[in-house]
Design a protein around this motif. Structure first.
Motif, PDB file in Angstrom:
ATOM      1  N   LEU A 124       0.840  -1.201   0.000  1.00 24.09           N
ATOM      2  CA  LEU A 124       0.000   0.000   0.000  1.00 24.09           C
ATOM      3  C   LEU A 124       0.871   1.245   0.000  1.00 24.09           C
ATOM      4  O   LEU A 124       2.009   1.209   0.471  1.00 24.09           O
ATOM      5  CB  LEU A 124      -0.900  -0.005   1.245  1.00 24.09           C
ATOM      6  N   THR A 125       0.329   2.337  -0.522  1.00 17.35           N
ATOM      7  CA  THR A 125       1.065   3.597  -0.536  1.00 17.35           C
ATOM      8  C   THR A 125       0.270   4.647   0.237  1.00 17.35           C
ATOM      9  O   THR A 125      -0.717   5.167  -0.259  1.00 17.35           O
ATOM     10  CB  THR A 125       1.316   4.091  -1.982  1.00 17.35           C
ATOM     11  N   ASP A 126       0.694   4.861   1.451  1.00 19.82           N
ATOM     12  CA  ASP A 126       0.085   5.873   2.310  1.00 19.82           C
ATOM     13  C   ASP A 126       1.140   6.218   3.357  1.00 19.82           C
ATOM     14  O   ASP A 126       1.741   5.327   3.956  1.00 19.82           O
ATOM     15  CB  ASP A 126      -1.186   5.327   2.964  1.00 19.82           C
ATOM     16  N   LYS A 127       1.383   7.503   3.578  1.00 19.33           N
ATOM     17  CA  LYS A 127       2.439   7.942   4.500  1.00 19.33           C
ATOM     18  C   LYS A 127       2.195   7.505   5.941  1.00 19.33           C
ATOM     19  O   LYS A 127       3.128   7.404   6.729  1.00 19.33           O
ATOM     20  CB  LYS A 127       2.587   9.462   4.444  1.00 19.33           C
ATOM     21  N   LYS A 128       0.950   7.217   6.299  1.00 14.14           N
ATOM     22  CA  LYS A 128       0.635   6.842   7.678  1.00 14.14           C
ATOM     23  C   LYS A 128       0.590   5.325   7.887  1.00 14.14           C
ATOM     24  O   LYS A 128       0.260   4.865   8.969  1.00 14.14           O
ATOM     25  CB  LYS A 128      -0.686   7.475   8.100  1.00 14.14           C
ATOM     26  N   ILE A 129       0.906   4.560   6.831  1.00 16.20           N
ATOM     27  CA  ILE A 129       0.937   3.109   6.949  1.00 16.20           C
ATOM     28  C   ILE A 129       2.385   2.675   7.156  1.00 16.20           C
ATOM     29  O   ILE A 129       3.287   3.133   6.457  1.00 16.20           O
ATOM     30  CB  ILE A 129       0.315   2.434   5.704  1.00 16.20           C
ATOM     31  N   SER A 130       2.596   1.798   8.130  1.00 13.83           N
ATOM     32  CA  SER A 130       3.942   1.296   8.437  1.00 13.83           C
ATOM     33  C   SER A 130       4.400   0.297   7.382  1.00 13.83           C
ATOM     34  O   SER A 130       3.590  -0.264   6.644  1.00 13.83           O
ATOM     35  CB  SER A 130       3.948   0.626   9.807  1.00 13.83           C
ATOM     36  N   ARG A 131       5.718   0.056   7.377  1.00 14.65           N
ATOM     37  CA  ARG A 131       6.288  -0.894   6.408  1.00 14.65           C
ATOM     38  C   ARG A 131       5.613  -2.262   6.538  1.00 14.65           C
ATOM     39  O   ARG A 131       5.238  -2.867   5.560  1.00 14.65           O
ATOM     40  CB  ARG A 131       7.797  -1.027   6.608  1.00 14.65           C
ATOM     41  N   LYS A 132       5.502  -2.771   7.728  1.00 16.07           N
ATOM     42  CA  LYS A 132       4.754  -4.011   8.015  1.00 16.07           C
ATOM     43  C   LYS A 132       3.685  -3.600   9.017  1.00 16.07           C
ATOM     44  O   LYS A 132       3.928  -3.554  10.217  1.00 16.07           O
ATOM     45  CB  LYS A 132       5.665  -5.089   8.608  1.00 16.07           C
ATOM     46  N   HIS A 133       2.513  -3.238   8.521  1.00 14.12           N
ATOM     47  CA  HIS A 133       1.492  -2.592   9.337  1.00 14.12           C
ATOM     48  C   HIS A 133       0.613  -3.607  10.079  1.00 14.12           C
ATOM     49  O   HIS A 133       0.398  -3.487  11.287  1.00 14.12           O
ATOM     50  CB  HIS A 133       0.613  -1.695   8.447  1.00 14.12           C
ATOM     51  N   ALA A 134       0.089  -4.591   9.338  1.00 17.67           N
ATOM     52  CA  ALA A 134      -0.861  -5.539   9.937  1.00 17.67           C
ATOM     53  C   ALA A 134      -0.868  -6.839   9.137  1.00 17.67           C
ATOM     54  O   ALA A 134      -0.350  -6.887   8.023  1.00 17.67           O
ATOM     55  CB  ALA A 134      -2.271  -4.938   9.960  1.00 17.67           C
ATOM     56  N   THR A 135      -1.464  -7.864   9.739  1.00 19.10           N
ATOM     57  CA  THR A 135      -1.687  -9.116   9.011  1.00 19.10           C
ATOM     58  C   THR A 135      -3.168  -9.435   9.041  1.00 19.10           C
ATOM     59  O   THR A 135      -3.866  -9.112  10.009  1.00 19.10           O
ATOM     60  CB  THR A 135      -0.935 -10.320   9.627  1.00 19.10           C
ATOM     61  N   VAL A 136      -3.631 -10.066   7.967  1.00 15.76           N
ATOM     62  CA  VAL A 136      -4.962 -10.662   7.954  1.00 15.76           C
ATOM     63  C   VAL A 136      -4.714 -12.152   7.746  1.00 15.76           C
ATOM     64  O   VAL A 136      -4.099 -12.553   6.763  1.00 15.76           O
ATOM     65  CB  VAL A 136      -5.860 -10.081   6.836  1.00 15.76           C
ATOM     66  N   ARG A 137      -5.170 -12.944   8.714  1.00 14.77           N
ATOM     67  CA  ARG A 137      -4.925 -14.389   8.681  1.00 14.77           C
ATOM     68  C   ARG A 137      -6.257 -15.118   8.531  1.00 14.77           C
ATOM     69  O   ARG A 137      -7.243 -14.766   9.185  1.00 14.77           O
ATOM     70  CB  ARG A 137      -4.236 -14.812   9.976  1.00 14.77           C
ATOM     71  N   TYR A 138      -6.256 -16.123   7.638  1.00 18.56           N
ATOM     72  CA  TYR A 138      -7.431 -16.981   7.476  1.00 18.56           C
ATOM     73  C   TYR A 138      -7.022 -18.401   7.805  1.00 18.56           C
ATOM     74  O   TYR A 138      -6.192 -18.999   7.116  1.00 18.56           O
ATOM     75  CB  TYR A 138      -7.977 -16.912   6.055  1.00 18.56           C
ATOM     76  N   GLU A 139      -7.585 -18.940   8.879  1.00 25.85           N
ATOM     77  CA  GLU A 139      -7.331 -20.314   9.301  1.00 25.85           C
ATOM     78  C   GLU A 139      -8.579 -20.867   9.961  1.00 25.85           C
ATOM     79  O   GLU A 139      -9.244 -20.150  10.719  1.00 25.85           O
ATOM     80  CB  GLU A 139      -6.147 -20.385  10.272  1.00 25.85           C
ATOM     81  N   GLY A 140      -8.879 -22.115   9.684  1.00 23.54           N
ATOM     82  CA  GLY A 140     -10.017 -22.778  10.331  1.00 23.54           C
ATOM     83  C   GLY A 140     -11.348 -22.102  10.071  1.00 23.54           C
ATOM     84  O   GLY A 140     -12.222 -22.117  10.929  1.00 23.54           O
ATOM     85  N   GLY A 141     -11.499 -21.495   8.913  1.00 22.80           N
ATOM     86  CA  GLY A 141     -12.761 -20.855   8.564  1.00 22.80           C
ATOM     87  C   GLY A 141     -12.974 -19.495   9.195  1.00 22.80           C
ATOM     88  O   GLY A 141     -14.054 -18.916   9.092  1.00 22.80           O
ATOM     89  N   GLU A 142     -11.953 -18.945   9.847  1.00 23.38           N
ATOM     90  CA  GLU A 142     -12.068 -17.648  10.521  1.00 23.38           C
ATOM     91  C   GLU A 142     -11.001 -16.674  10.022  1.00 23.38           C
ATOM     92  O   GLU A 142      -9.870 -17.076   9.747  1.00 23.38           O
ATOM     93  CB  GLU A 142     -11.907 -17.819  12.041  1.00 23.38           C
ATOM     94  N   PHE A 143     -11.365 -15.403   9.961  1.00 24.29           N
ATOM     95  CA  PHE A 143     -10.434 -14.329   9.604  1.00 24.29           C
ATOM     96  C   PHE A 143     -10.096 -13.536  10.849  1.00 24.29           C
ATOM     97  O   PHE A 143     -10.966 -13.256  11.673  1.00 24.29           O
ATOM     98  CB  PHE A 143     -11.071 -13.366   8.602  1.00 24.29           C
ATOM     99  N   GLN A 144      -8.817 -13.152  10.977  1.00 19.53           N
ATOM    100  CA  GLN A 144      -8.400 -12.302  12.088  1.00 19.53           C
ATOM    101  C   GLN A 144      -7.385 -11.293  11.576  1.00 19.53           C
ATOM    102  O   GLN A 144      -6.473 -11.636  10.828  1.00 19.53           O
ATOM    103  CB  GLN A 144      -7.784 -13.138  13.207  1.00 19.53           C
ATOM    104  N   ILE A 145      -7.567 -10.039  11.974  1.00 18.10           N
ATOM    105  CA  ILE A 145      -6.585  -9.001  11.668  1.00 18.10           C
ATOM    106  C   ILE A 145      -5.768  -8.755  12.927  1.00 18.10           C
ATOM    107  O   ILE A 145      -6.307  -8.795  14.048  1.00 18.10           O
ATOM    108  CB  ILE A 145      -7.255  -7.700  11.154  1.00 18.10           C
ATOM    109  N   ALA A 146      -4.468  -8.526  12.739  1.00 22.44           N
ATOM    110  CA  ALA A 146      -3.581  -8.250  13.882  1.00 22.44           C
ATOM    111  C   ALA A 146      -2.665  -7.095  13.503  1.00 22.44           C
ATOM    112  O   ALA A 146      -2.050  -7.102  12.440  1.00 22.44           O
ATOM    113  CB  ALA A 146      -2.768  -9.483  14.236  1.00 22.44           C
ATOM    114  N   ASP A 147      -2.572  -6.116  14.388  1.00 18.82           N
ATOM    115  CA  ASP A 147      -1.664  -4.990  14.190  1.00 18.82           C
ATOM    116  C   ASP A 147      -0.237  -5.455  14.475  1.00 18.82           C
ATOM    117  O   ASP A 147      -0.010  -6.237  15.389  1.00 18.82           O
ATOM    118  CB  ASP A 147      -2.048  -3.841  15.131  1.00 18.82           C
TER     119      ASP A 147
END
Length: 191
Positions: A124-147
């Motif tokens: 992504l290109t946005d000055k307020k987004i970190s180099r490694k900002h967050a993850t979105v993980r899909y496992e076991g039929g569930e989605f989770q976002i983590a900062d």
């Protein structure tokens, strides 16, 4: 492709007869009335559509011959979702504002890293987004976002989160960009 089929395609290129048509620098046979090669234009548009942020693709001009391109820079899905084709697409996020407004980014099974670093799954290109900002993980039929300890935090439906389970139509905010989270499987599960 048979030898005769190849020969049928190559012979017009070799003849370069005015009645046969013009030949572009890339060897495409064109109608005599055409000023530009539509085949080269189609290839360029197809590469740009799949490039995810590539502003221009160098095409050879008359007399230059073949262009050399780095396929990793233009041909992959970098920035538009993970390049690992062995992982199934399980959802996507759609940018609602900012430089990426209207773009959709594929999420694949497992971990998807979002940030500005070139090696992120979604760049992504946005000055307020970190180099490694967050993850979105899909496992076991569930989605989770983590900062990922980003400078400006990760928000889900206007609430700052460290980790959060996602459901279809959640609004994610990273930096100044808002995304709508989409997942057909979860939508069908809720209905």
């Amino acid at each position: 492709m048979s030898f005769l089929a190849i020969l049928d395609r190559v012979l017009p290129l070799l003849k370069k007869d005015k009645q046969q048509g013009k030949v572009c620098p890339n060897g495409h046979v064109m109608h005599p009335s055409w000023d530009t090669c539509p085949y080269c234009l189609e290839m360029q548009q197809a590469m740009m559509a799949g490039g995810g942020g590539v502003s221009a693709i160098p095409m050879p001009s008359a007399g230059q011959g073949t262009a050399m391109l780095n396929v990793q820079e233009i041909g992959g899905e970098k920035g538009r979702g993970s390049q690992d084709k062995s992982r199934e697409v399980c959802g996507w996020i759609v940018a609602l504002n900012g430089q990426h407004k209207g773009e959709d980014f594929r999420l694949r099974v497992g971990k998807n890293v979002l940030g500005t670093a070139a090696d992120c799954d979604i760049v992504l290109t946005d000055k307020k987004i970190s180099r490694k900002h967050a993850t979105v993980r899909y496992e076991g039929g569930e989605f989770q976002i983590a900062d990922l300890d980003s400078s400006n935090g990760t928000f889900v439906n206007d609430e700052k989160v460290q980790k959060h389970d996602l459901i279809d139509n959640d609004i994610l905010k990273l930096g100044d960009i808002e995304f709508e989270f989409k997942c057909r499987a979860m939508r069908e599960k809720r209905e």
